[in-house]
Each structure stands twice: as C-alpha cells, then as structure tokens.
Scaffold this active site. Sequence first.
Site, mmCIF file in Angstrom:
data_model
loop_
_atom_site.group_PDB
_atom_site.id
_atom_site.type_symbol
_atom_site.label_atom_id
_atom_site.label_comp_id
_atom_site.label_asym_id
_atom_site.label_seq_id
_atom_site.Cartn_x
_atom_site.Cartn_y
_atom_site.Cartn_z
ATOM 1 N N SER A 106 -7.343 -5.708 -5.775
ATOM 2 C CA SER A 106 -8.508 -6.244 -5.069
ATOM 3 C C SER A 106 -9.749 -6.131 -5.949
ATOM 4 O O SER A 106 -9.762 -5.382 -6.932
ATOM 5 C CB SER A 106 -8.740 -5.463 -3.777
ATOM 6 O OG SER A 106 -9.235 -4.184 -4.083
ATOM 7 N N LEU A 118 10.428 -21.519 -3.332
ATOM 8 C CA LEU A 118 9.545 -20.486 -2.771
ATOM 9 C C LEU A 118 8.316 -20.374 -3.668
ATOM 10 O O LEU A 118 8.450 -20.346 -4.891
ATOM 11 C CB LEU A 118 10.306 -19.153 -2.739
ATOM 12 C CG LEU A 118 9.520 -17.862 -2.509
ATOM 13 C CD1 LEU A 118 8.927 -17.828 -1.100
ATOM 14 C CD2 LEU A 118 10.411 -16.636 -2.707
ATOM 15 N N ASP A 171 0.834 -1.198 0.000
ATOM 16 C CA ASP A 171 0.000 0.000 0.000
ATOM 17 C C ASP A 171 0.872 1.253 0.000
ATOM 18 O O ASP A 171 1.987 1.232 0.532
ATOM 19 C CB ASP A 171 -0.919 -0.013 1.241
ATOM 20 C CG ASP A 171 -2.083 0.945 1.099
ATOM 21 O OD1 ASP A 171 -2.303 1.463 -0.016
ATOM 22 O OD2 ASP A 171 -2.776 1.180 2.096
ATOM 23 N N GLY A 172 0.351 2.296 -0.599
ATOM 24 C CA GLY A 172 1.038 3.595 -0.554
ATOM 25 C C GLY A 172 1.658 4.020 -1.874
ATOM 26 O O GLY A 172 2.354 5.038 -1.929
ATOM 27 N N ASN A 173 1.402 3.264 -2.942
ATOM 28 C CA ASN A 173 1.986 3.627 -4.246
ATOM 29 C C ASN A 173 1.502 4.999 -4.711
ATOM 30 O O ASN A 173 2.280 5.809 -5.198
ATOM 31 C CB ASN A 173 1.597 2.595 -5.312
ATOM 32 C CG ASN A 173 2.202 1.240 -5.064
ATOM 33 O OD1 ASN A 173 2.990 1.084 -4.140
ATOM 34 N ND2 ASN A 173 1.846 0.254 -5.871
ATOM 35 N N HIS A 201 3.018 2.762 -8.846
ATOM 36 C CA HIS A 201 2.895 1.325 -9.128
ATOM 37 C C HIS A 201 4.157 0.810 -9.834
ATOM 38 O O HIS A 201 4.670 -0.254 -9.523
ATOM 39 C CB HIS A 201 1.664 1.036 -9.991
ATOM 40 C CG HIS A 201 0.369 1.454 -9.361
ATOM 41 N ND1 HIS A 201 0.113 1.274 -8.020
ATOM 42 C CD2 HIS A 201 -0.743 2.038 -9.877
ATOM 43 C CE1 HIS A 201 -1.106 1.744 -7.751
ATOM 44 N NE2 HIS A 201 -1.636 2.210 -8.855
ATOM 45 N N ARG A 203 1.585 -4.930 6.295
ATOM 46 C CA ARG A 203 0.927 -3.892 5.501
ATOM 47 C C ARG A 203 1.769 -2.624 5.554
ATOM 48 O O ARG A 203 2.152 -2.170 6.629
ATOM 49 C CB ARG A 203 -0.487 -3.595 5.998
ATOM 50 C CG ARG A 203 -1.148 -2.519 5.120
ATOM 51 C CD ARG A 203 -2.603 -2.299 5.389
ATOM 52 N NE ARG A 203 -3.164 -1.430 4.352
ATOM 53 C CZ ARG A 203 -4.424 -1.463 3.943
ATOM 54 N NH1 ARG A 203 -5.250 -2.313 4.489
ATOM 55 N NH2 ARG A 203 -4.850 -0.656 2.995
ATOM 56 N N GLU A 212 0.445 -13.038 12.774
ATOM 57 C CA GLU A 212 0.965 -11.854 13.447
ATOM 58 C C GLU A 212 0.873 -10.703 12.454
ATOM 59 O O GLU A 212 1.237 -10.855 11.280
ATOM 60 C CB GLU A 212 2.434 -12.070 13.860
ATOM 61 C CG GLU A 212 2.618 -13.152 14.896
ATOM 62 C CD GLU A 212 1.937 -12.833 16.226
ATOM 63 O OE1 GLU A 212 1.854 -11.651 16.596
ATOM 64 O OE2 GLU A 212 1.470 -13.777 16.893
HETATM 65 C C1 FPP Z 1 -1.559 -0.006 -3.471
HETATM 66 O O1 FPP Z 1 -1.237 1.341 -3.541
HETATM 67 C C2 FPP Z 1 -0.979 -0.780 -4.580
HETATM 68 C C3 FPP Z 1 -1.680 -1.450 -5.538
HETATM 69 C C4 FPP Z 1 -3.148 -1.485 -5.559
HETATM 70 C C5 FPP Z 1 -1.017 -2.140 -6.670
HETATM 71 C C6 FPP Z 1 0.254 -2.892 -6.379
HETATM 72 C C7 FPP Z 1 0.829 -3.393 -7.637
HETATM 73 C C8 FPP Z 1 2.121 -3.376 -7.982
HETATM 74 C C9 FPP Z 1 3.197 -2.866 -7.114
HETATM 75 C C10 FPP Z 1 2.447 -3.879 -9.347
HETATM 76 C C11 FPP Z 1 3.389 -5.018 -9.387
HETATM 77 C C12 FPP Z 1 2.967 -6.218 -8.643
HETATM 78 C C13 FPP Z 1 3.438 -7.478 -8.864
HETATM 79 C C14 FPP Z 1 3.020 -8.578 -7.960
HETATM 80 C C15 FPP Z 1 4.354 -7.789 -9.977
HETATM 81 P P1 FPP Z 1 -2.375 2.427 -3.664
HETATM 82 O O2 FPP Z 1 -2.566 2.755 -5.101
HETATM 83 O O3 FPP Z 1 -3.594 1.971 -2.950
HETATM 84 O O4 FPP Z 1 -1.700 3.648 -2.928
HETATM 85 P P2 FPP Z 1 -2.397 4.792 -2.050
HETATM 86 O O5 FPP Z 1 -3.071 4.107 -0.905
HETATM 87 O O6 FPP Z 1 -1.237 5.629 -1.618
HETATM 88 O O7 FPP Z 1 -3.330 5.511 -2.945
#
Ligand code: FPP
Length: 241
Positions: A66, A132, A21-23, A38, A189, A208
């Site tokens: 999700s 793995l 989370d946090g992208n 992302h 998380r 945990e």
């Molecule tokens: C949550 O951040 C992140 C996602 C919903 C996407 C994660 C996907 C990747 C990192 C792509 C690559 C993954 C794999 C497994 C190859 P957010 O957009 O909810 O961030 P925010 O909460 O700051 O808005």
Amino acid sequence: MDFKQNINKNKLPKHIAVIMDGNGRWARQRGKERIFGHENGVQAVRETVEAAGELGVRYLTFYAFSTENWCRPKKEIDTLMELLVKAIHNETPELMEKGVKLATIGDVDSLPEACRKELFDAIDKTKNNSRLTVTVAISYSSQWEIVNAVKNIARQVKENKIDPEDIDKKLFQTYLQTHGAPDPDLLIRTSGELRISNFMLWQVAYSELYFTPVLWPDFRKKHLYQAILDYQRRERRFGKT
Ligand code: FPP
C-alpha cells in the site's frame, strides 16, 4: 469435508479481491524476521491463483503493497520489492501455461526501476492471456486512486472536454485504475483484522466481505473454497429489497 466439491460453479464470484495480511505476525510466531513471513506468503499467492484459475474465477486482485507501506523500515521495503520482482519473474512461465494475464494498479512510478521493469515485462508477455486476470496492487491506495481520478476529470473540465453536469458514476469509474474489470464480488481479508485499509473503496461498495483469522502465509486452496462457499450462502441485494 470436500469444500471444492460443494462449490456451485454457476454462482462463482467473478472477481475476488484479497487483502493479504498477517505475514509479520506469522514470522514473529516462529521467532523470525517479518520478511520470512512475506517469503512464505508467496506460496499462498501461488495456491490462490491456481485454485481460482481451476474453478473458473475470472479476476483476482491482491493488495501487495500500500502507499502507506512506504513508511516501513527501508530494509523491509527493499526485501519486499526484491521478493515481488523475483516472484513475478519466477511465476511468469507458469502464468503463461495457465493462461493468466497479469495486471497492476497503483502508483507504479514510485517503484524501483528493476521492479517496474520486471512487472511490465511480465504484463507485456501475458497480455494476450484471457482465462484469469491477476492484478497486483503495488504502491496502491484507494484514496490516492480517487484523488487522481478527480484531478484528471478536473483537467478535462478545465479544457472544456467534460461538462460537469455529465459527471456521473459511470463516467467517474472510467477514471479509476480498475476501469474495465468488474467490481469485486468478494473481498477476503486474512489475519482477523476487520478493516478495508484503503483498498478499492469505491469498487467494494457492494462486495461481500469475508474475514478469516488465518494468517496469509497459511492461506491455502481450502481457505479460498471456504470463502467462496460462505459467499454463495449469502443473498446479494445490491440495495434492493
Ligand atoms: C501483509 O502482512 C503483507 C504484505 C504487506 C505484503 C504481501 C506480499 C507478499 C506476500 C509478496 C508476494 C506477493 C505477490 C503478489 C507475488 P503484514 O506485514 O502487514 O503482517 P502483520 O500485519 O502481521 O504485520
């Protein structure tokens, strides 16, 4: 501090699940569009897989998309799907080299065809690897998974293949998509949010939980080591005294 050195190899979590989370926030902090976050999140996935593999963790599950994420703007969804396809394609040789088996959970039928194809090609190529197992949850939500399990059990009851009296925890588990993998010992998380967000609700019953303020694109090996060290300091009782 050398975090890796301090990890007790005999007390490793067997399965680590990660809510990345946090992208979006990471990108916004840099004045960029969410997708930039992302894109940079892929490196964090790579490092986490590498670090987990090196330590000897056996299962790693990432919440990549999700069921609720389908409500995001179409442009973000399309670019995220492309990114997933590209990442899976580019990483497959490395997964082979490192003995990583790829798996997926979620409503894969709802994915664009190109994404599904790339995903299943990679799953097929890596199916005999055993060091793995990396599971990517795409178009996944736990409530969706549980409802699906209930539907399938109900069908079996209707066809007289299951006696309702025989439905117990063990049987129910076999109808979940995660069947065959151990439940996560540790759930991480990132980004400081203190929620489970519909992720593996059944499976995290005794996990945990570890929350870190680090935004996902900044997550590196040392952060995984810190999470594992924190986990190793805890006493797991599974409801017993
Ligand atoms: C949550 O951040 C992140 C996602 C919903 C996407 C994660 C996907 C990747 C990192 C792509 C690559 C993954 C794999 C497994 C190859 P957010 O957009 O909810 O961030 P925010 O909460 O700051 O808005």
